[in-house]
Design a protein around this motif. Sequence first.
Motif, PDB file in Angstrom:
ATOM      1  N   SER A 173      28.773 -19.174 -35.699  1.00 45.05           N
ATOM      2  CA  SER A 173      29.634 -20.252 -35.212  1.00 45.05           C
ATOM      3  C   SER A 173      28.926 -21.071 -34.131  1.00 45.05           C
ATOM      4  N   LEU A 174      29.211 -22.375 -34.101  1.00 42.19           N
ATOM      5  CA  LEU A 174      28.643 -23.306 -33.124  1.00 42.19           C
ATOM      6  C   LEU A 174      27.112 -23.312 -33.196  1.00 42.19           C
ATOM      7  N   THR A 175      26.588 -23.636 -34.388  1.00 43.48           N
ATOM      8  CA  THR A 175      25.144 -23.743 -34.580  1.00 43.48           C
ATOM      9  C   THR A 175      24.702 -25.198 -34.689  1.00 43.48           C
ATOM     10  N   LEU A 176      25.371 -26.008 -35.532  1.00 39.74           N
ATOM     11  CA  LEU A 176      24.919 -27.375 -35.787  1.00 39.74           C
ATOM     12  C   LEU A 176      25.315 -28.333 -34.668  1.00 39.74           C
ATOM     13  N   GLN A 177      26.561 -28.211 -34.174  1.00 42.35           N
ATOM     14  CA  GLN A 177      27.044 -29.186 -33.183  1.00 42.35           C
ATOM     15  C   GLN A 177      26.219 -29.213 -31.895  1.00 42.35           C
ATOM     16  N   PRO A 178      25.796 -28.051 -31.319  1.00 40.77           N
ATOM     17  CA  PRO A 178      24.954 -28.134 -30.105  1.00 40.77           C
ATOM     18  C   PRO A 178      23.626 -28.834 -30.356  1.00 40.77           C
ATOM     19  N   ILE A 179      23.033 -28.679 -31.571  1.00 38.91           N
ATOM     20  CA  ILE A 179      21.762 -29.346 -31.850  1.00 38.91           C
ATOM     21  C   ILE A 179      21.984 -30.856 -31.982  1.00 38.91           C
ATOM     22  N   VAL A 180      23.083 -31.248 -32.665  1.00 40.68           N
ATOM     23  CA  VAL A 180      23.416 -32.675 -32.775  1.00 40.68           C
ATOM     24  C   VAL A 180      23.702 -33.245 -31.386  1.00 40.68           C
ATOM     25  N   GLU A 181      24.403 -32.472 -30.565  1.00 42.60           N
ATOM     26  CA  GLU A 181      24.707 -32.929 -29.211  1.00 42.60           C
ATOM     27  C   GLU A 181      23.423 -33.099 -28.397  1.00 42.60           C
TER      28      GLU A 181
END
Length: 486
Positions: free
Chosen positions: A363-371
Amino acid sequence: MTIRRKLLLFIPLLVLLVNSVTYFLFMSAQTVQYSYESMTERMLLYKQAAGTADDNLRLLYAFLLDPEESPAASPAFDAALTRLRGLRAALAAASSASLPAASLRSYTNMLDTFSEQASAAWESASAGDPRSALALYEDAEKTTAYIREEGQRLVDLELSRYQPLFRRIQGENERMNRLGAAVFVLNTVLSVVLAVWISRSITGPVSRLVRTARQMSKGNLSVEPAPRSNDELGILSDAFERMSAELKQLIERDKESLEKDRLVKELELKALQSQINPHFLFNTLNVLSKLALLEGAEKTSDLIVSMSNLMRYNLRKLDAPVTLRSELEHVKEYFAIQQARFRDRIRLELDIDESALQEAIPSLTLQPIVENAFVHGIAGREEGAVIRLEIKRAGKGVLIRIADNGAGMSEEARLALLRLEAEPGKEQSQSTGLGTRNVFKRLQLFYGRGDLVDIASVPGEGTTVTIVIPAGKEGEQTHVPAVDRG
């Protein structure tokens, strides 16, 4: 060679050696004893033959003096004559290496002559011819004297001829005594050496195993390899080494599990820090969304809904894997909020393979990288900022690529990020609180591999983060054990 085979091989060999030497000594003693007995037996035969001849002569003389005793003396004379003939046959059968055959044959001929003379004298006396009987008696008496003299000569000859043999036998006896002592010492030394060798082959490995067990009981699992042997103790030593290696692997896995748990607790703590009465906050956002919708502010309502969904997703249980589809939707919600801020300055490009969206991912893998791409990559661009998210199949796994055309990063920063080296305050200054390094660490712990992430960046041209999700965890939607937590 096994211990049992060693014992069954070397102990019978030692016993066979001892028995062989004992048999050799016994046969040598038997040879010496036979030589003594053979010589003594011939000497006794000479003496007995002379004595028996004297007995016959005495009986014959008594008969000549009183022929009236014939019926009583005849059986005794016949018995003595029979004994003499038996002794003569024994002497003829006996062989002597120390006497000439002619001498022994001459002696037996004398015995034959005496027997004939004594028998003839007895018969003449019985027939009433005393004159003839007396003449024959005198001849028999002379022959008896010759028998005694010849017997004594033969005994002396035997003794003189056997004197070198006696000395040789004595030397042989002394040699055999020395050999027996040497064999005794050799057998003793071999027995001690064999006992020590077998004992060390057993006690040595056992002592090493005891030392190893004590070290392992104190927590020292760095067991030095013992010299390899092919017996049961060698197999036991190998088992100890394998057990030590497996224990070290288990401890490493436990350390990874503890690290995962620590990371999850840290994430949960950060999430809790942002939970200011979440139910009240969600209810308030829902009311604001409905109010904006009633007032005709549809974009404002959508933005509030996106913010509500974003916060709800961030506050979910962090140790449960989710599908790529859920992560993609979360990215879209986050982008919707950012687009309300940056408007047409930014653009999100999606290249999605629908068949790959069922793969499990922390969980919460892609969004922190996009952020991170927003905060450190394209936030300073006035126009034309693009973030591209690509998800597709790659063999049995899934390839995820997040690229931006922002400021990029230096080589030192790229390597520091791949090595998970923290730069305090930099990542969290404008983010939601979950850093890129934290994401990479969770991926590494979740999949048990450190080669899943790659970063390509050129300063001034942008950054591309590539993640390879291996096959094997698809479809996992339930809570996972602590050892597998991301």
